[in-house]
Every structure is written in C-alpha cells, then in structure tokens.
Scaffold this active site. Sequence first.
Site, PDB file in Angstrom:
ATOM      1  N   CYS A  54       0.820  -1.208   0.000  1.00 17.63           N
ATOM      2  CA  CYS A  54       0.000   0.000   0.000  1.00 17.63           C
ATOM      3  C   CYS A  54       0.860   1.267   0.000  1.00 17.63           C
ATOM      4  O   CYS A  54       1.620   1.498   0.948  1.00 17.63           O
ATOM      5  CB  CYS A  54      -0.913   0.003   1.228  1.00 17.63           C
ATOM      6  SG  CYS A  54      -1.891   1.505   1.395  1.00 17.63           S
ATOM      7  N   TRP A  87      -7.231  -6.979   4.548  1.00 16.19           N
ATOM      8  CA  TRP A  87      -5.811  -7.232   4.818  1.00 16.19           C
ATOM      9  C   TRP A  87      -5.671  -8.301   5.897  1.00 16.19           C
ATOM     10  O   TRP A  87      -6.020  -8.066   7.052  1.00 16.19           O
ATOM     11  CB  TRP A  87      -5.125  -5.957   5.305  1.00 16.19           C
ATOM     12  CG  TRP A  87      -5.240  -4.783   4.380  1.00 16.19           C
ATOM     13  CD1 TRP A  87      -6.097  -3.717   4.521  1.00 16.19           C
ATOM     14  CD2 TRP A  87      -4.494  -4.547   3.192  1.00 16.19           C
ATOM     15  NE1 TRP A  87      -5.914  -2.836   3.487  1.00 16.19           N
ATOM     16  CE2 TRP A  87      -4.936  -3.312   2.652  1.00 16.19           C
ATOM     17  CE3 TRP A  87      -3.479  -5.241   2.532  1.00 16.19           C
ATOM     18  CZ2 TRP A  87      -4.416  -2.777   1.487  1.00 16.19           C
ATOM     19  CZ3 TRP A  87      -2.961  -4.712   1.366  1.00 16.19           C
ATOM     20  CH2 TRP A  87      -3.424  -3.495   0.856  1.00 16.19           C
ATOM     21  N   ARG A 123     -14.441   1.692   4.865  1.00 18.77           N
ATOM     22  CA  ARG A 123     -13.505   0.696   4.373  1.00 18.77           C
ATOM     23  C   ARG A 123     -12.475   0.364   5.451  1.00 18.77           C
ATOM     24  O   ARG A 123     -12.152   1.192   6.305  1.00 18.77           O
ATOM     25  CB  ARG A 123     -12.785   1.198   3.123  1.00 18.77           C
ATOM     26  CG  ARG A 123     -13.685   1.558   1.962  1.00 18.77           C
ATOM     27  CD  ARG A 123     -14.292   0.370   1.266  1.00 18.77           C
ATOM     28  NE  ARG A 123     -13.309  -0.470   0.598  1.00 18.77           N
ATOM     29  CZ  ARG A 123     -13.613  -1.526  -0.153  1.00 18.77           C
ATOM     30  NH1 ARG A 123     -14.871  -1.874  -0.331  1.00 18.77           N
ATOM     31  NH2 ARG A 123     -12.676  -2.246  -0.727  1.00 18.77           N
ATOM     32  N   PHE A 124     -11.957  -0.839   5.407  1.00 19.25           N
ATOM     33  CA  PHE A 124     -10.954  -1.302   6.374  1.00 19.25           C
ATOM     34  C   PHE A 124      -9.563  -1.081   5.779  1.00 19.25           C
ATOM     35  O   PHE A 124      -8.987  -1.986   5.166  1.00 19.25           O
ATOM     36  CB  PHE A 124     -11.178  -2.769   6.715  1.00 19.25           C
ATOM     37  CG  PHE A 124     -12.564  -3.064   7.259  1.00 19.25           C
ATOM     38  CD1 PHE A 124     -13.008  -2.459   8.421  1.00 19.25           C
ATOM     39  CD2 PHE A 124     -13.408  -3.934   6.588  1.00 19.25           C
ATOM     40  CE1 PHE A 124     -14.280  -2.731   8.922  1.00 19.25           C
ATOM     41  CE2 PHE A 124     -14.669  -4.219   7.078  1.00 19.25           C
ATOM     42  CZ  PHE A 124     -15.120  -3.611   8.246  1.00 19.25           C
ATOM     43  N   THR A 125      -9.039   0.109   5.929  1.00 21.23           N
ATOM     44  CA  THR A 125      -7.823   0.513   5.235  1.00 21.23           C
ATOM     45  C   THR A 125      -6.600   0.529   6.148  1.00 21.23           C
ATOM     46  O   THR A 125      -6.709   0.563   7.372  1.00 21.23           O
ATOM     47  CB  THR A 125      -7.998   1.919   4.642  1.00 21.23           C
ATOM     48  OG1 THR A 125      -8.297   2.847   5.705  1.00 21.23           O
ATOM     49  CG2 THR A 125      -9.130   1.954   3.630  1.00 21.23           C
ATOM     50  N   VAL A 126      -5.439   0.505   5.522  1.00 18.02           N
ATOM     51  CA  VAL A 126      -4.175   0.824   6.164  1.00 18.02           C
ATOM     52  C   VAL A 126      -3.649   2.087   5.497  1.00 18.02           C
ATOM     53  O   VAL A 126      -3.974   2.353   4.335  1.00 18.02           O
ATOM     54  CB  VAL A 126      -3.155  -0.330   6.042  1.00 18.02           C
ATOM     55  CG1 VAL A 126      -3.562  -1.501   6.902  1.00 18.02           C
ATOM     56  CG2 VAL A 126      -2.946  -0.771   4.587  1.00 18.02           C
ATOM     57  N   GLU A 141      -5.790   8.312   8.158  1.00 17.35           N
ATOM     58  CA  GLU A 141      -5.546   9.121   6.964  1.00 17.35           C
ATOM     59  C   GLU A 141      -4.048   9.348   6.838  1.00 17.35           C
ATOM     60  O   GLU A 141      -3.442  10.070   7.628  1.00 17.35           O
ATOM     61  CB  GLU A 141      -6.295  10.453   7.056  1.00 17.35           C
ATOM     62  CG  GLU A 141      -5.924  11.491   6.006  1.00 17.35           C
ATOM     63  CD  GLU A 141      -5.957  10.954   4.590  1.00 17.35           C
ATOM     64  OE1 GLU A 141      -4.917  11.053   3.895  1.00 17.35           O
ATOM     65  OE2 GLU A 141      -7.009  10.418   4.171  1.00 17.35           O
ATOM     66  N   SER A 142      -3.437   8.750   5.825  1.00 15.21           N
ATOM     67  CA  SER A 142      -1.974   8.749   5.726  1.00 15.21           C
ATOM     68  C   SER A 142      -1.383  10.149   5.622  1.00 15.21           C
ATOM     69  O   SER A 142      -0.316  10.421   6.173  1.00 15.21           O
ATOM     70  CB  SER A 142      -1.522   7.909   4.524  1.00 15.21           C
ATOM     71  OG  SER A 142      -1.924   8.506   3.304  1.00 15.21           O
TER      72      SER A 142
END
Length: 317
Positions: A54, A87, A123-126, A141-142
């Site tokens: 990612c 993930w 959503r299940f985000t990284v 939030e990156s």
Amino acid sequence: MSRDTRSQSDVSKQLIEKDGSFKRPDSVFRNWVEKGGKFAPEAGRYHLYVAYVCPWATRTLIVRKLKGLHNIVSVTVASSRMDEHGWPFANVDKLPGAEEDPFYGSEHIKDLYLRVDPDYTGRFTVPILWDKKLETIVNNESSEIIRILNNAFNDLLPADKAALDLYPANLRPEIDEVNDWVYHTVNNGVYKAGFAKTQDAYEAAVKPLFASLDRLEKMLDGKDYLIGGQLTEADVRLFVTIIRFDVAYFGVFKCNVRSIRHDYPALHKWVRKLYWNHDPFKSTANFDHIKAGYYSNKGVNPAGVVPVGPLPPIEPL
C-alpha cells in the site's frame, strides 16, 4: 452471528460511480497526537499497522524511519495479499515478511476497526495509527499521519532528528499546491485508471495521469527534490507511487502509455537517487509484496498470475 462486512473489505467491491469511475472514500478517524490533548505524545504508546503493497501506508513507514521513531512508534506489517475480508495478518496468510497482530491476535485489519466500533461502515484501510493505551484508532488518513510523525514527537527525539522538517513553514503553500494535483492525477490517478469500469472513465483518468508525469519530468529536470532544493513530504508522497509504477501500475492498472525507466529520465533518476541513497526509501519498498499484492486483486487480474518482470525491479544509479 456477525454481520457480513465483505462490501467494506473485499477489494473487488470498490465504490464505482454511475459513469464507471472509481471514487476513493474519505478516511474516518482524524484525530491528532498533540500535547495536552486526548492523544499525547508518549514513547511506546502508538503503533502503526501497515501493508508493504500500500503506497499510503508506506508513506508513514518512510517518515517514521526518516524521523528516527523506531523506538517511539512500533509497527506491524499485514500481508499484502488481500482476501474477501481485507488485509490478513500472518496467521491467515503467511506471505514472507507479514506479521501477526501482537496485541489481539486479529485475523484481519478489519478486526481492529470492529473492535473500536462494531457498527463501523467505512472501508478497512491501512495505515492505522493505533493507541495502545486507549486501545483505539487515532488516525487512518496517511496524509495526516505523516504530519503527526513529522513533528508530534520532536521533544522525544535527538536534536538532529527533531530538526528534520518535511513540511517547513516557508514551503507549505508550494508543498500543498503540488500535493493537491499530484494526489488527484498521480497518486490516486493510477487507481482511477486501474479500477475504471468503462473506457471513458479509464481514459478520463489515464490521460491526466500522464500529463502530470510529463509536468513532473520538467519539474525534476536537474533536481534531486521536488520543492525548495530539499527533501519534503511532497517527495515522500510522490515516491510511493513512482516506485510502484513500472512493477505494478504499468501492467495491472493499464497505465502503459509510457514507463518511468524508459521514458522519464529525470523522474527515473530522482526515484533511483531516493531509493539507493536513503535507507528509509529503500527498506520500505518491498517489491515482492508490491507485486504479490496488486496482482492478487482478482478484480483487475482474475488469474492471479504474478509477472516475473520487470527485471531488475529498480535499476541501479
């Protein structure tokens, strides 16, 4: 019986507009680490959950290493091969380099979201910036996490690391301006091209993408950095896309008008200098995970075959 969350976790179920274009949903957890706040800067309190494939997650890994935060913010790497539940950790998918969740034995990243909020609908985000003390998500939030890492822990760092500022006040207007069009047309542009469901939507994404790469090529001609003659977050944010371009986006996302290594000499030199001369860029660019992750997406690569090339994944200086 637990509810079915596959619409939130299955990468093949992306949010697509009526015109066939891909729309990235906004991040939900937007808290900040700051003195006197709910999330105070403390060594050992915070943890990053990431996946090497990612680019958004890898932004945070690069800044963490640049700032020397390895003893302050710990990390767990999930597998880059998403399944219908998102993930997975290493106890579900033993991709070399993936790790198990050290705190809860979670099977997937989604388990952390549902631990915090059982009714979560995003959503299940990284990446996830996790607070071990309060057992909750601080931020997912990156673009905000890298700014947290850039300055929130400076009082805990040696002077040289604290002095490193990837978002200096005098360059912020220019950094923000470049970040904005790079995000829409390049960082997210490759996804808009790759996940498009109509020819018109695809072309509406891929044409601005290459127009912006042409613009970046001119900006970087004879330069080592995008802005101000120094390393800034603009370089970090662009690097994670360019390092993946030839090995993933060119093929699996149909971004094949031109390649970086053959058609953009200034961009190619810039990305190689960052990779070969700065360990935080090199050590977080895991090409095995990048290719395994993108090419395991059955929505864009139904057979799941991972290409051998390009070889080498990045050329020497």
